[in-house]
Design an enzyme around this catalytic site. Structure first.
Site, PDB file in Angstrom:
ATOM      1  N   CYS A   1       7.243  -6.433   0.747  1.00 54.96           N
ATOM      2  CA  CYS A   1       7.971  -5.220   0.522  1.00 54.96           C
ATOM      3  C   CYS A   1       8.049  -4.541   1.666  1.00 54.96           C
ATOM      4  O   CYS A   1       7.749  -4.826   3.139  1.00 54.96           O
ATOM      5  CB  CYS A   1       7.171  -4.457  -0.211  1.00 54.96           C
ATOM      6  SG  CYS A   1       5.578  -3.334  -0.014  1.00 54.96           S
ATOM      7  N   THR A   2       8.393  -3.155   1.604  1.00 55.23           N
ATOM      8  CA  THR A   2       9.281  -2.341   3.046  1.00 55.23           C
ATOM      9  C   THR A   2       7.975  -2.067   3.773  1.00 55.23           C
ATOM     10  O   THR A   2       7.626  -2.441   5.548  1.00 55.23           O
ATOM     11  CB  THR A   2      10.197  -1.380   3.139  1.00 55.23           C
ATOM     12  OG1 THR A   2      10.965  -1.146   1.871  1.00 55.23           O
ATOM     13  CG2 THR A   2      10.151  -0.730   3.910  1.00 55.23           C
TER      14      THR A   2
END
Length: 259
Positions: free
Chosen positions: A182-183
């Site tokens: 994810c980020t």
């Protein structure tokens, strides 16, 4: 670039959340730092921006609390303040999954660092010769800005849809080493724990998420940019914003803010 932007999270048991919220808000306000901080019984999640001296002073203050002494941050820079205001909120979860049994503070899923993942993707398999696939745990509009080449994307519109999507596609992951990402790490950490509990055998989370991967491995195997929830909109593999503009119309809402 004059503004230091940081993203950080830590799963750790927290109590007396309203008192902590007030203390954190005062510490940020006195240093003129803007952004969003989420607090929950499971931990802390934050996105903040200010001149570097203010950010580092705040982090020194926060790390005096033994619960946050090892808090790690992902850093990037911008010409302008990307947040309009300061928000410090108490929420049921720092990233909502709606699965109370998933408690990262009690034990993480195995993690793989950026350099190891690059090496695996270069080879097409892990150190045991097992095929490696990357699994994007972000929302569909984030994926559309950029993701790992050939990453699995189930087109979820919010993170609470991930458990159902995993159960529908679990058989597709059999016999493979799955690296969730994810980020900044928070969503893929919860996702990796859920996958292990759902019976997926070979699961890792990408430690530090895309932002740490950019920092350590650049653009290798990644197409596009990384979406971020502020006015910069996206960061390239050099961690530079797509555009440099003024403050956004609002901070990201807790329901969509992800790290």
């Amino acid at each position: 670039m004059q503004i230091l932007n940081i993203a950080a999270y830590k799963f750790v048991g927290l109590e007396r959340l309203e008192e902590l919220r007030a203390a954190v808000r005062d510490a940020l306000h006195t240093r003129a730092i803007k952004g969003t901080v989420l607090l929950a019984g499971e931990g802390i999640n934050l996105f903040l921006a200010a001149p570097s001296s203010a950010i580092h002073d705040f982090l020194a203050w926060l790390r005096c609390d033994a619960r946050f002494h090892d808090l790690e941050t992902k850093e990037s820079w911008s010409h302008a303040q990307p947040f309009r205001k300061l928000l410090v909120k108490v929420k049921p979860e720092i990233i909502r999954m709606s699965h109370p049994a998933i408690q990262p503070a009690t034990g993480r899923a195995p993690a793989v660092d950026a350099k190891t993942l690059k090496r695996w993707l270069d080879a097409g398999h892990d150190d045991d010769g097992r095929p490696v696939v990357t699994l994007d745990t972000r929302n569909d509009f984030e994926v559309d800005v950029g993701t790992f080449r050939d990453a699995i994307d189930w087109r979820i519109t919010k993170f609470t849809e991930f458990p159902k999507a995993l159960l529908e596609h679990r058989k597709e992951l059999e016999g493979k080493t799955v690296v969730s990402f994810c980020t900044g790490g928070i969503r893929c950490e919860k996702a990796a724990i859920f996958m292990r509990e759902a019976g997926v055998e070979h699961v890792f989370q990408l430690d530090g998420g895309i932002l740490k991967y950019f920092e350590e491995s650049g653009h290798a195997h990644f197409d596009g940019e990384c979406f971020v929830f502020d006015e910069r909109r996206a960061l390239d593999p050099a961690l530079k914003p797509r555009v440099n503009v003024g403050a956004s119309s609002d901070n990201p809402t807790p329901e969509v803010m992800g790290s």
